[in-house]
Scaffold this active site. Structure first.
Site, PDB file in Angstrom:
ATOM      1  N   HIS A  57       0.820  -1.211   0.000  1.00 23.57           N
ATOM      2  CA  HIS A  57       0.000   0.000   0.000  1.00 23.57           C
ATOM      3  C   HIS A  57       0.855   1.262   0.000  1.00 23.57           C
ATOM      4  CE1 HIS A  57      -3.255  -2.708   0.810  1.00 23.57           C
ATOM      5  NE2 HIS A  57      -2.802  -3.027   2.001  1.00 23.57           N
ATOM      6  N   HIS A 219      -7.184  -4.469  -0.547  1.00 23.68           N
ATOM      7  CA  HIS A 219      -6.522  -5.753  -0.763  1.00 23.68           C
ATOM      8  C   HIS A 219      -7.145  -6.513  -1.929  1.00 23.68           C
ATOM      9  CE1 HIS A 219      -6.353  -4.793   3.589  1.00 23.68           C
ATOM     10  NE2 HIS A 219      -5.076  -5.083   3.426  1.00 23.68           N
TER      11      HIS A 219
END
Length: 358
Positions: A57, A219
């Site tokens: 991320h 995700h």
């Protein structure tokens, strides 16, 4: 799969090594267990702000370690929660004697491991409080969460609370501020493509060239609808209306009660945005979307907010919370007050976020 990597199993470590080498004036890297921390830590008398989560991320969270934001960040493997020992050792290293605030995204693994870390740190005599971020309006429950997921408001809280810590706020004050930021933030995202976790070598999910996923998680979790691709103005309208029309949201979150010395259930409610509110508008790239396209999103977002009598007084546009190379974006709106604006404008100097400091 084409990626600029050596071995998949070395992906996270080598990425962290490169970041530490590039920004040795700001951060240092602990290897076993792995965490990134401020080069000048610990800072005596200052509350330390610590966060973490799965890698993939970036720049969240390691890229936000430095003056005015985080004191440490704990990276897990790709899309995998960090472990309690990472958080404990990071807390011990950056503790300046005034306590630690853990900012935790509402994903089951993160919640569980940060709770364990809180208890371990308190066993070592370190004051720790943790605040959950649960701002994703797309889904109430998912594969990874009970309740709404924690997404875009996370880094807004890290910036605002990091500035508060620099200004000398004490631990309860910063925890209350972080909770208030969470209650006033709402986010929703969209995916145009999937992403490929290096260790897997294949896309996380499949989308045809003519499909998009609304309400995607960071995700690759499924959203609320898979639909035909639309013009960007229509996509922006869907995302923005979902945030503006979100009804009051009540939930029960667990927080550590220092007076009782135990976990307690806290009933919290987020209220809808209202005409006249001042907003921070955050348009985020999921990793593969160019900034030029984000500005088209922001253009429509600003138009809608103006039509609804909402005033955007601050903004943030760019790839701040990514999902590897996923194409797509998310929008976060945060209702601001004078205190939040002042702290948002405060200087910050991290590898991935700098203003007000040369």
């Amino acid at each position: 799969m084409k990626k600029l990597i050596n071995k998949p199993e070395d992906f996270v470590r080598e990425s962290l090594e490169g970041m530490a080498a590039a920004h040795s004036d700001l951060i240092k890297l602990n290897y076993d267990p792995a965490f990134v921390y401020r080069a000048n830590a610990p800072i005596p008398g200052k509350v330390a702000i610590l966060s973490g989560g799965g890698s993939g991320h970036e720049p969240m969270h390691a890229g936000f370690v430095g003056k005015g934001m985080l004191d440490a960040a704990c990276p897990g493997e790709v899309f995998t929660s960090p472990t309690p020992d990472q958080m404990l050792e990071a807390a011990k290293l950056v503790n300046g004697g005034s306590g630690i605030l853990y900012i935790v995204k509402n994903y089951s693994g993160d919640v569980m491991n940060f709770e364990i870390a809180t208890e371990l740190a308190r066993g070592e005599g370190i004051r720790v409080l943790n605040i959950l971020i649960d701002d994703d309006v797309a889904v109430k429950d998912s594969l990874y969460t009970q309740g709404r997921r924690g997404v875009g408001t996370t880094i807004l809280a890290e910036k605002i609370c990091g500035a508060a810590a620099e200004a000398g706020y004490d631990l309860p004050q910063i925890a209350n501020l972080c909770r208030r930021v969470n209650l006033n933030g709402r986010s929703m995202g969209i995916a145009l493509t999937s992403c490929t976790v290096p260790a897997n070598g294949t896309p996380t999910f499949e989308l045809s060239d003519r499909e998009i996923e609304l309400g995607i998680g960071i995700h690759g979790e499924p959203g609320i609808e898979r639909t035909a691709i639309k013009a960007v103005d229509e996509i922006t309208e869907i995302l923005t209306r979902s945030l503006l029309e979100d009804a009051p949201y009540s939930r029960t979150l667990r927080e550590w009660d220092e007076d009782k010395g135990e976990w307690v259930d806290v009933e919290l409610t987020s209220l809808p945005f209202a005409k006249g509110d001042r907003l921070l508008a955050f348009v985020n790239s999921m990793g593969g979307t160019p900034v030029s396209e984000l500005y088209i999103v922001y253009r429509k977002l600003a138009q809608i907010c103006e039509q609804q009598g909402l005033q955007i007084v601050r903004n943030l546009i760019g790839p701040y919370i990514t999902s590897l190379e996923m194409q797509g974006c998310s929008i976060t709106l945060l209702k601001l007050d004078d205190e939040m604006i002042r702290l948002w404008d405060a200087p910050v100097k991290t590898p991935s976020w700098r203003w007000g400091i040369s």
